[in-house]
Design a protein around this motif. Structure first.
Motif, PDB file in Angstrom:
ATOM      1  N   LYS A 168       0.886  -1.191  -0.085  1.00 31.75           N
ATOM      2  CA  LYS A 168      -0.053  -0.108   0.006  1.00 31.75           C
ATOM      3  C   LYS A 168       0.820   1.361   0.100  1.00 31.75           C
ATOM      4  O   LYS A 168       1.150   1.662   1.003  1.00 31.75           O
ATOM      5  N   ASN A 169       1.281   1.632  -1.055  1.00 32.15           N
ATOM      6  CA  ASN A 169       2.135   2.657  -1.267  1.00 32.15           C
ATOM      7  C   ASN A 169       1.542   3.990  -1.422  1.00 32.15           C
ATOM      8  O   ASN A 169       0.663   4.313  -2.503  1.00 32.15           O
ATOM      9  N   ILE A 170       1.447   4.973  -0.568  1.00 33.60           N
ATOM     10  CA  ILE A 170       0.621   6.108  -0.520  1.00 33.60           C
ATOM     11  C   ILE A 170       0.946   6.977  -1.592  1.00 33.60           C
ATOM     12  O   ILE A 170       0.227   7.968  -2.094  1.00 33.60           O
ATOM     13  N   ASN A 171       2.253   6.789  -1.989  1.00 33.43           N
ATOM     14  CA  ASN A 171       3.003   7.723  -2.943  1.00 33.43           C
ATOM     15  C   ASN A 171       2.018   7.271  -4.484  1.00 33.43           C
ATOM     16  O   ASN A 171       2.131   8.380  -5.248  1.00 33.43           O
ATOM     17  N   MET A 172       1.260   6.413  -4.305  1.00 36.98           N
ATOM     18  CA  MET A 172       0.573   5.947  -5.787  1.00 36.98           C
ATOM     19  C   MET A 172      -0.737   6.790  -5.777  1.00 36.98           C
ATOM     20  O   MET A 172      -1.369   6.882  -6.926  1.00 36.98           O
ATOM     21  N   LEU A 173      -1.052   7.659  -4.790  1.00 36.13           N
ATOM     22  CA  LEU A 173      -2.166   8.525  -4.920  1.00 36.13           C
ATOM     23  C   LEU A 173      -2.062   9.753  -5.596  1.00 36.13           C
ATOM     24  O   LEU A 173      -0.973  10.487  -5.492  1.00 36.13           O
TER      25      LEU A 173
END
Lengths: 666, 204
Positions: free
Chosen positions: A98-103
């Motif tokens: 769950k890589n929040i940078n993907m948002l």
């Protein structure tokens, strides 16, 4: 408990005052990070937001993918916390990552971020696994331009010594990261179009020595993120559309970007896999006011995500594409002393893969309700009930919140919750493996599942207070207690196999794990002068019971954690923030044999660490440009978050925000 | 072990210096001397004077420095670039050029009517461009950039009108894995101008 505390305080003569529930009040387990805090801290990426959430624990291998645990609600293994953007659930999960940078949202567009680590109802979700809700700013009137640029440099390159006997591997810093947004707003309509790009490279010695076969092209990549919002405001309500996409495999948009894969530590393989991924989300959320007291809010969203291995990877393709549809409708009645909410939602998640699945979709239904009312002078009570049904299995979650306001200066609140968690809720790798997803078999990654997956039970109690000693000093003590029943956890024994040059270990998934933990924290805020304020936060957490596997997992989270933040703003748009972090040692039992690696770089125990970050910023051009220098780990301590993780030395980052608001008014 | 102790000692020194710098920064926060009123442009030649492990491999050449300095509310801020080449002592190592972009903060004290002394700190990025010269060097390693930081001191004599002669010494560390410490002496001339309006507009 809060009622008892409040009654005691009332007996000692504190005045009481009735009031309706203030939704902005800091409830236990709710940390709000504002855009001002973000810009003062100098963080450079979305994932760095975790560094500002005092009661969340974090771990990372490469400094790009972060694992988080919301105040003991889960372990690092279960990245099942919920991510939301402006009321829409963002389904960025990729089989355990769950890589929040993907948002697809940039830091300059963020108004605030809520980190919720106490179970309760929030925006139609129950937060028993933790929730992060990002709220973006509404555009200023007229046409505006925003941009954000960051670039960093991890120290520790070999430099000219690369050509001598002192040669070491090269390391690369994060970035450059660039985001630009064009916005327009008026009293009825607003919209924005944005584009972000991020560059990441995993050239850390600790990662390269474990993956000697990966050449430079496999470990670095660009991420591109176009996005668009449209908002409509009428007298009867508001509606907000968001579209965003993240892609890591579109070559050539930026000159010189030949390769676009980055490394993802896939635990069952015991190593990093070069991956490329897509994430697309579109959705509408809005509210319709039926009267001054009654309103209906709704959300409809669709997301599509795909995980691919790089074509140069030694692994078979992940063959993983997941689509999900999410919808929710909620009715709310806000009365003078009673507030009521009732809602229902439906989510369908489907997996598109060549593997033959018993069922390629999962439907989830939920209904929920909330009752908030004043029960005794200054005490209000909120009861949240949430029922969920997945795959013909049902779970109930409930929380009871009490909040008391004592003499207008002190607040005490508590959250008591019980929740049944369905195995299906996690949408995990093991759920789809159970249905026939065969990536592990295709790559000869062995696993055993002990006993069958079932419903788990969680009980939690959070109590927090805020005491205003005077106008300048505030104390924020809190305690937490969690009990878990029938969890599932993965166990591996990573051991260096010098012949095959791998740390691979078969995975055993244990079911029926029980445990409990307790913690206490104290925050002290002190305003020394208009120019100088500081904050101290200390947290202690221990495992209070449970079997060995649970205790092993809790040992990966520091028992003691301390942050000290000092803000100095002498004026003229200049400010300086210093942040000291102390983390006590952690032990990672799955990694107890990793020290056998011939490099000596790995150890199952991460010793206690103290490091200081300093951020200097200066506003320029009448607060249109903000330029800053961030020094991370200024004393060059060996900072590490994971036994396999990179050691983060001193790093230097440059960043600039550009805010050209209302450059062309209507 | 001895080396490790040395590194720790240097780290402690750096830390102490950094804290001292911040303290000085804070102590001078309230002074407001002609902020943004002038712009000074200067040029120096410089030489690398210290000797350590690095200098066992490379011999420094004469370097050059150009900078722009602006007084701010507390002290002054200087932006500059230092360019210096290093020639290899052995055919196993490549020659290379460094260009150090830096931002520097300093506080000035007037010792005599025409003589002033200033001291401060600097941070920047040192770019290194290696010459292949028949060596087997990976194309990705032909250039590199690394963070650098250090101390700075300047002695200035007001020569004529707005012209000033400067003698500077800077101690700088390049944060490669094996740190490189450099001491540079430089001498040169600078000229002070009245700042155009955009300078104040930029900084306010």
């Amino acid at each position: 408990m809060t009622i008892v505390l409040c009654l005691l305080l009332s007996l000692f003569g504190y005045g009481v005052e009735a009031h309706p529930r203030d939704t902005e009040k800091p409830y236990p387990g709710t940390r709000i990070v504002t855009s001002d805090t973000i810009q003062r801290s100098g963080i450079t990426r979305l994932a760095d937001l975790f560094l500002l959430a005092d009661d969340w624990d974090i771990s990372t291998i490469d400094g790009y993918n972060w694992q988080a645990s919301g105040n003991g609600l889960s372990t690092f293994q279960n990245q099942n916390w919920i991510l939301m953007l402006d009321g829409q659930r963002m389904d960025i999960d990729l089989i355990g990552m769950k890589n929040i940078n993907m948002l697809p949202v940039s830091l300059d567009r963020i108004e605030s971020v809520e980190f919720i680590s106490a179970p309760k109802l929030h925006a139609g979700e129950f937060t028993d696994k933790g929730l992060i809700h990002i709220h973006t700013k509404e555009p200023e009137p007229g046409l505006s331009l925003k941009a954000h640029y960051t670039s960093g440099n991890y120290t520790g390159d070999p430099g000219p010594y690369a050509h001598t006997e002192f040669a070491t591997e090269n390391v690369e810093g994060p970035g450059p990261n660039v985001s630009t947004t064009v916005e327009y707003g008026n009293s009825h309509l607003f919209g924005s179009i944005g584009f972000n790009s991020q560059y990441h490279s995993s050239r850390d010695i600790e990662i390269l020595r474990r993956n000697p076969g990966y050449d430079y092209e496999l470990i670095r990549g660009w991420i591109y993120q176009p996005s668009c919002t449209i908002g409509l405001k009428t007298r009867s309500g508001s509606h907000h559309f968001f579209y965003g996409s993240t892609s890591s495999d579109e070559p050539g948009i930026i000159p010189g970007s030949a390769s676009n894969s980055y490394l993802f530590f896939f635990r069952p393989a015991g190593k990093e896999i070069p991956i490329q991924n897509h994430f697309t989300h579109s959705g509408v959320t809005g509210s319709v006011n039926m009267s001054s007291e009654k309103s209906i809010t709704y959300t409809v969203s669709y997301s599509d995500k795909q995980l691919k291995r790089s074509k140069h990877s030694e692994f078979e393709d992940f063959n993983w594409r997941s689509k999900s549809y999410d919808s929710r409708v909620e009715f709310a009645h806000d009365g003078p002393s009673i507030n009521v909410k009732a809602g229902a939602g439906f989510t369908r998640t489907s997996l598109i893969t060549r593997a033959s699945l018993t069922d390629n979709y999962l439907d989830s239904y939920k209904i929920y309700g909330q009752l908030n009312h004043i029960i005794f002078h200054n005490i209000d009570q909120t009861l949240d009930v949430f029922a969920q049904s997945c795959n013909d299995k049902h779970g109930i979650k409930a929380s009871l919140i009490h909040a008391a306001d004592v003499s207008g200066r002190h607040t005490i609140s508590s959250v008591l919750s019980v929740s049944q968690k369905l195995f299906e809720e996690d949408n995990s790798l093991w759920f789809w493996v159970d249905r026939g997803y065969n990536f592990l078999e295709d790559n000869d990654l062995k696993y055993t599942i002990e006993e069958s997956f079932g419903k788990s039970l969680q009980f939690s109690e959070d109590v927090a207070a805020q005491f205003a000693i005077n106008e300048d000093v505030t104390l924020e003590p809190s305690v937490t207690y969690r009990v878990f029943r029938n969890l599932y956890l993965e166990k591996q024994q990573f051991r260096w196999n010098s012949e095959e040059r791998t740390f691979y270990s078969p995975t055993t998934v244990h079911n029926g794990i029980d445990g409990s933990s307790a913690g206490a924290a104290l925050g002290i805020n002190h305003i020394i002068s208009q120019a100088f304020k500081h904050r101290l936060y200390y947290r202690y957490r221990i495992c209070t019971g449970g079997d060995r596997n649970f205790r092993d997992e809790l040992n990966t989270i520091p028992e003691h954690k301390l942050f000290y933040t000092a803000d100095f703003s002498p004026g003229s748009g200049f400010s300086l923030q210093t942040r000291l972090t102390y983390l006590s040692s952690t032990t990672w039992s799955d990694f107890k044999d990793v020290s056998q690696h011939d490099s000596g770089l790995y150890n199952s125990r991460i010793e206690q660490q103290t490091f200081i970050d300093i951020y200097l910023k200066k506003w320029l051009l009448s607060r249109k440009i903000q330029a800053g220098f961030l020094f991370r780990n200024v004393f060059g301590e060996k900072v590490r978050y994971h036994p396999f993780g990179a050691v983060f030395d001193l790093s230097f980052h440059v960043q600039a925000y550009f805010f050209f608001d209302s450059i062309a008014l209507n | 072990m001895k080396n490790y102790t040395n590194i720790r000692h240097i780290n402690c020194c750096s830390a102490t210096f950094f804290l001292l710098m911040i303290t000085v920064f804070c102590l001078n926060a309230q002074t407001r001397d002609e902020a943004f009123s002038t712009v000074t442009i200067g040029f120096n030649t410089l030489t690398n004077t210290n000797r350590n492990t690095f200098h066992g491999f490379w011999k420094p050449e004469t370097g050059y420095e150009a900078y722009v300095r602006v007084p701010v509310q507390f002290g002054s801020v200087q932006f500059g670039i230092q360019y210096i080449g290093y020639s290899a002592k052995s055919a196993k190592q490549p020659d290379f050029k460094t260009s150090n972009w830096y931002i520097l903060w300093e506080k000035e004290w007037r010792l005599f009517p025409r003589l002033s002394w200033s001291a401060g700190g600097r941070v920047g990025e040192t770019g290194m461009d290696f010459e292949k010269k028949g060596l087997d060097i990976n194309p990705g390693q032909l250039s590199e950039t690394e963070f650098s930081a250090g101390l700075h001191s300047r002695l200035s004599y007001d020569l004529y009108r707005n012209y000033t002669i400067n003698l500077m010494v800077s101690s700088m560390r390049i944060y490669t894995r094996k740190r490189i410490n450099m001491v540079h002496f430089s001498a040169g001339i600078s000229r002070r101008f009245n700042a155009p309006g955009f300078v104040e507009a930029l900084f306010k």
